[in-house]
Motif scaffolding. Sequence first.
Motif, PDB file in Angstrom:
ATOM      1  N   GLU A 186       0.829  -1.199   0.000  1.00  0.00           N
ATOM      2  CA  GLU A 186       0.000   0.000   0.000  1.00  0.00           C
ATOM      3  C   GLU A 186       0.867   1.254   0.000  1.00  0.00           C
ATOM      4  OE1 GLU A 186      -3.181   2.767   0.381  1.00  0.00           O
ATOM      5  OE2 GLU A 186      -3.079   0.708  -0.378  1.00  0.00           O
ATOM      6  N   LEU A 198     -13.540  -0.688  -8.356  1.00  0.00           N
ATOM      7  CA  LEU A 198     -12.964  -1.190  -7.110  1.00  0.00           C
ATOM      8  C   LEU A 198     -13.607  -2.487  -6.619  1.00  0.00           C
ATOM      9  CD1 LEU A 198     -12.452   2.180  -5.212  1.00  0.00           C
ATOM     10  CD2 LEU A 198     -10.689   0.688  -6.155  1.00  0.00           C
ATOM     11  N   ALA A 231     -10.953  -5.126  -6.082  1.00  0.00           N
ATOM     12  CA  ALA A 231     -10.102  -4.819  -4.929  1.00  0.00           C
ATOM     13  C   ALA A 231     -10.770  -5.284  -3.638  1.00  0.00           C
ATOM     14  CB  ALA A 231      -9.806  -3.324  -4.876  1.00  0.00           C
ATOM     15  N   ARG A 285      -9.622  -8.313  -1.052  1.00  0.00           N
ATOM     16  CA  ARG A 285      -9.438  -8.053   0.386  1.00  0.00           C
ATOM     17  C   ARG A 285     -10.127  -9.135   1.213  1.00  0.00           C
ATOM     18  NH1 ARG A 285     -12.936  -5.884   3.778  1.00  0.00           N
ATOM     19  NH2 ARG A 285     -14.205  -5.004   2.080  1.00  0.00           N
ATOM     20  N   GLU A 326      -4.689  -6.977  -5.241  1.00  0.00           N
ATOM     21  CA  GLU A 326      -5.558  -5.941  -4.675  1.00  0.00           C
ATOM     22  C   GLU A 326      -4.976  -4.547  -4.902  1.00  0.00           C
ATOM     23  OE1 GLU A 326      -7.281  -4.381  -0.360  1.00  0.00           O
ATOM     24  OE2 GLU A 326      -6.509  -6.428  -0.522  1.00  0.00           O
ATOM     25  N   PHE A 370      -5.534  -3.159  -8.349  1.00  0.00           N
ATOM     26  CA  PHE A 370      -6.858  -2.588  -8.595  1.00  0.00           C
ATOM     27  C   PHE A 370      -7.051  -1.267  -7.875  1.00  0.00           C
ATOM     28  CE2 PHE A 370      -7.657  -6.925  -9.940  1.00  0.00           C
ATOM     29  CZ  PHE A 370      -8.505  -6.745 -11.024  1.00  0.00           C
ATOM     30  N   ARG A 371      -6.373  -1.073  -6.772  1.00  0.00           N
ATOM     31  CA  ARG A 371      -6.540   0.181  -6.028  1.00  0.00           C
ATOM     32  C   ARG A 371      -5.692   1.313  -6.600  1.00  0.00           C
ATOM     33  NH1 ARG A 371      -9.946  -0.760  -2.099  1.00  0.00           N
ATOM     34  NH2 ARG A 371      -9.963  -2.769  -0.996  1.00  0.00           N
TER      35      ARG A 371
END
Length: 419
Positions: free
Chosen positions: A82, A328, A331, A335, A368, A371-372
């Motif tokens: 992240e 999203l 994503a 998660r 993930e 996609f974010r």
Amino acid sequence: MLKTLLARLIRHGRLTVTTPFGTVAAGQRDESLPAGRLDVRLRLRKAATVLKLATNPDLYFGEAYMDGDLVIEQGSLYDLMELLGSNIAALGQDPNPKVGQWASKVVGALSARNDPRKARANVAHHYDLSGELYRSFLDSDMQYSCAYFRHPDDDIEAAQLAKRQHIAAKLLLAPGQHVLDIGCGWGGLALFIARTADVRVTGITLSQEQLAVARRRAKEEGLDHRVKFELVDYRLLQGQFDRIVSIGMFEHVGLPNYETYFGAIKRLLAPAGIAMVHSIGKMYGPAPTSTWILKYIFPGGYVPALSEVLPAVERQGLWLNDLEVLRLHYADTLRLWRERFEARWADLSRVYDERFRRMWEFYLVGSEISFRHFGFMVFQVQLARAVDAAPPTRDYLYEAEVDMRARAAAAPGTALAAE
């Protein structure tokens, strides 16, 4: 070099990297965040790892984590990814520069030809793993593709049911139709379609494991007289179908085969038929597949840009009735998969080792973050041979979804509601 790179990259949050040559830190700690959140410390244990990362980070970053040569001493793998992803995105640059556009053609030519023999081997690499692994993190229907979150707090069961309803609505199902499911997985969507509209369904797959599960499910539910599953490549299939659906399979077709794929859809689709294709795509444009993903997760895989897909549709003379982009949703799906996988690891550790755990974690987290922050999305295209195969407005889609939800709510004890 590392100090210069991190100083240019880390504009928010903080990253500290310790190597055999010393420690480098960049960025500032945000005191409003919990400890470890965007304040990550990692150690590269070997000098060779540093050199590998300098030459091919796309491959060796994941390998170093899998092998324990990259150790996260503060924070988690998700925190690290992240931190990197959000900072790269904040630079405001296309993550797939023009070099990626020509490189994607090389990757497509070399790794994604996917002739029938190679396609079957590629599918076996990923999908013929133990059913226990997939049951650990998927929903009860074993839907291994992007869910559809009508509400932000939906759990995986609700979101996957909404996805199946959304797809079924786009197919304009009617009793008596014959539906083809290309890449049917473990059979969940085919069985849902058969229950929803009293149609016949043929599902095809290249996975022996998925085939066995799908056939068993059809028999257990008493639907094997209307739903059949076959081990066959779409290029070799014969017949004609009123409806064709393909969910999460197009990523395995391979760039050189797009013309063949849409040609097969046109050949197999009845003159007044409708087809619906659901696939991961890229917002920024063509770019090569991660070499780590190709080696460890999806050999032969390729995520397309719409600019690569739509010309093949046009050349086959198919109508593009409808195009929807889900941003999203995947994503959030990933998660929930990651959280469920982590919660079940104690059971899975009896079958898989720690290196496999780190590999699967890296796959789920990295996907993930893509996609974010890196322009990955999902597109759904509705195709037809005839200009009037679908209604002139999209009202039918929402009306069908409302009807399916109402029937499920009114009959909570039925298999449809249990989906």
